[in-house]
Write an enzyme that holds these catalytic residues in place. Structure first.
Site, mmCIF file in Angstrom:
data_model
loop_
_atom_site.group_PDB
_atom_site.id
_atom_site.type_symbol
_atom_site.label_atom_id
_atom_site.label_comp_id
_atom_site.label_asym_id
_atom_site.label_seq_id
_atom_site.Cartn_x
_atom_site.Cartn_y
_atom_site.Cartn_z
ATOM 1 N N ARG A 49 -12.857 -26.136 5.868
ATOM 2 C CA ARG A 49 -13.300 -27.030 4.792
ATOM 3 C C ARG A 49 -12.510 -26.731 3.522
ATOM 4 N NH1 ARG A 49 -14.529 -23.642 1.773
ATOM 5 N NH2 ARG A 49 -14.823 -25.185 0.152
ATOM 6 N N GLY A 50 -12.742 -27.603 2.501
ATOM 7 C CA GLY A 50 -11.933 -27.510 1.287
ATOM 8 C C GLY A 50 -10.758 -28.457 1.466
ATOM 9 N N ALA A 51 -10.487 -29.266 0.432
ATOM 10 C CA ALA A 51 -9.519 -30.364 0.575
ATOM 11 C C ALA A 51 -8.147 -29.910 1.100
ATOM 12 C CB ALA A 51 -9.401 -31.102 -0.757
ATOM 13 N N ARG A 92 -13.591 -36.846 7.354
ATOM 14 C CA ARG A 92 -14.107 -36.595 5.994
ATOM 15 C C ARG A 92 -13.344 -37.515 5.040
ATOM 16 N NH1 ARG A 92 -15.709 -30.875 3.983
ATOM 17 N NH2 ARG A 92 -17.362 -32.162 3.092
ATOM 18 N N GLN A 198 -21.710 -23.152 -0.372
ATOM 19 C CA GLN A 198 -20.313 -22.682 -0.341
ATOM 20 C C GLN A 198 -20.059 -21.641 -1.431
ATOM 21 O OE1 GLN A 198 -21.260 -25.867 -0.072
ATOM 22 N NE2 GLN A 198 -19.830 -27.100 1.094
ATOM 23 N N ASP A 239 -11.414 -32.835 -4.752
ATOM 24 C CA ASP A 239 -11.164 -33.456 -3.444
ATOM 25 C C ASP A 239 -10.266 -34.676 -3.574
ATOM 26 O OD1 ASP A 239 -13.768 -31.840 -2.973
ATOM 27 O OD2 ASP A 239 -12.892 -32.286 -1.010
ATOM 28 N N ASN A 249 -15.301 -34.153 -6.765
ATOM 29 C CA ASN A 249 -15.436 -32.775 -6.250
ATOM 30 C C ASN A 249 -16.877 -32.601 -5.773
ATOM 31 O OD1 ASN A 249 -14.240 -30.146 -5.784
ATOM 32 N ND2 ASN A 249 -15.563 -29.372 -7.417
ATOM 33 N N LYS A 250 -17.173 -31.438 -5.243
ATOM 34 C CA LYS A 250 -18.497 -31.154 -4.683
ATOM 35 C C LYS A 250 -19.608 -31.590 -5.628
ATOM 36 C CE LYS A 250 -19.250 -29.842 -1.485
ATOM 37 N NZ LYS A 250 -19.516 -30.800 -0.376
HETATM 38 O O1 MRU Z 1 -17.572 -29.933 1.419
HETATM 39 P P1 MRU Z 1 -16.506 -28.937 1.085
HETATM 40 O O2 MRU Z 1 -16.967 -27.529 1.187
HETATM 41 O O3 MRU Z 1 -15.231 -29.185 1.863
HETATM 42 O O4 MRU Z 1 -16.170 -29.221 -0.448
HETATM 43 C C1 MRU Z 1 -15.124 -28.520 -1.040
HETATM 44 C C2 MRU Z 1 -14.949 -28.806 -2.484
HETATM 45 O O5 MRU Z 1 -15.629 -29.602 -3.070
HETATM 46 C C3 MRU Z 1 -13.799 -28.109 -3.157
HETATM 47 O O6 MRU Z 1 -14.070 -27.886 -4.505
HETATM 48 C C4 MRU Z 1 -12.526 -28.981 -3.059
HETATM 49 O O7 MRU Z 1 -12.323 -29.390 -1.725
HETATM 50 C C5 MRU Z 1 -11.337 -28.275 -3.544
HETATM 51 S S1 MRU Z 1 -10.870 -26.924 -2.514
HETATM 52 C C6 MRU Z 1 -9.462 -26.231 -3.161
#
Ligand code: MRU
Length: 347
Positions: A49-51, A92, A198, A239, A249-250
């Protein structure tokens, strides 16, 4: 500084080797993803996970999934590549890095002469370039962001935009790691980040691994800390960043930005240019992922209750103090700064 390798090729090169983030912080276990089913499931369930990390894993996983079809002729091979890329990208929708990375691999394939085997080899090289670039961009974000972190800085972050979310040392956490390497003392406050935690499970885990001072907060505590002058700056990842500088973002990022403005705390977004989407003019057209209500409800609500599980929110550009990218720190007007650095790259 990165003991944490969230995504890499397996030793035999035939799989995407990830840290299974669902098991952290209790267990550090790696998993090989060898089929498109494995890959999509790992992305959907946040094992990876994470963009940036899902972009890298998606690109490498597409190559792995295409390997059994290397004996195909050109057109059927390319057709299959396009179909698999669409399937992976749809898992996603908010993080643009995923569709960006698989499209980049497919484009390389389309530009390569020859049969399936030749195309697959070029695609593998492209996926490896995406992996290597991601590592390098994290380091550059860390270097550019360093100037924003004074010795003794107290940083608030949300979700996880660290090494676990990329192939390198992270985005939001990269300046923290570089500052620590240079001997600066930095203290991080990590929002726990409901509903999937997270922040407490992943951000606190990786900072602790690296020996960096971390304090976990219930998400709703940020306001009081800012009011009491206990936060010097907020740094989050992204994201997707729209052409006008709006940032997805989250979920929970937007309220932090509102609070930061209210308390005059700088609100920084750290992200690579692969997160910038020039085709999306502003935040209203960013697709926002909605996930299963059970992730919110857990065991803490009566069986009759429903829940909303909107996974991301959009922070308007006006609330973002600056965007730290591998190309430098972008200030206002963000739309012009973004066009200047992202205008010429692979879209
Ligand atoms: O749902 P997730 O855990 O994939 O969400 C991740 C985030 O929101 C991060 O802040 C974003 O992807 C940037 S990661 C460098």
């Amino acid at each position: 500084m990165s003991a944490v390798e969230a995504v890499r090729w397996s030793a035999d090169g035939g799989a995407v080797d990830i840290i299974d983030q669902r098991l952290l912080p209790g267990k550090l276990e790696r998993r090989d993803l060898r089929t498109v089913g494995d890959l999509c499931d790992a992305i959907a369930t946040l094992a990876v996970r994470g963009a940036p990390a899902i972009g890298v894993a998606g690109a490498m996983g597409l190559v792995v999934a295409l390997a059994p079809f290397a004996t195909d002729r050109r057109e059927p091979f390319l057709q299959r590549a396009r179909e698999l890329a669409d399937r992976i990208a749809s898992v996603r929708p908010t993080a643009v890095n995923l569709s960006w990375a698989v499209r980049r691999v497919v484009s390389t394939g389309m530009e390569t002469a020859g049969d399936g085997a030749a195309i697959l080899a070029a695609m593998r090289d492209e996926a490896t370039r995406i992996l290597d670039e991601d590592r390098a961009m994290c380091r550059r974000i860390g270097e550019h962001g360093l100037s924003l972190l004074a010795d003794g800085a107290r940083v608030l972050t949300h979700c996880n935009a660290g090494a676990l979310a990329t192939a390198g040392i992270g985005t939001a956490l990269a300046p923290v790691y570089v500052a620590a390497e240079r001997g600066r003392r930095v203290a991080v406050f990590a929002d726990e980040t409901r509903p999937l935690l997270q922040g407490s499970r992943l951000t606190a885990w990786e900072l602790d691994q690296m020996g960096i001072d971390v304090t976990v907060l219930a998400d709703s505590m940020a306001a009081s800390l800012m009011r009491d002058g206990r936060i010097d700056l907020v740094i989050v990842g992204a994201d997707r960043i729209a052409a006008n500088g709006d940032v997805a973002n989250k979920v929970g990022t937007y309220p932090l930005a509102v609070l930061a403005a209210r308390h005059e705390v700088p609100f920084l977004v750290a992200a690579p240019l692969s997160t910038v989407d020039l085709r999306t003019p502003d935040g209203t057209s960013i697709p926002i992922e909605e996930r299963r209500p059970e992730e919110v409800l857990g065991n803490a609500a009566p069986p009759g209750a429903d829940a909303l599980n909107i996974a991301f929110d959009v922070t308007p550009a006006e609330l973002v103090t600056a965007v730290v990218t591998e190309a430098g720190v972008l200030g206002h007007p963000l739309d012009e700064a973004i066009a200047r650095v992202a205008g010429g790259r692979f879209a």
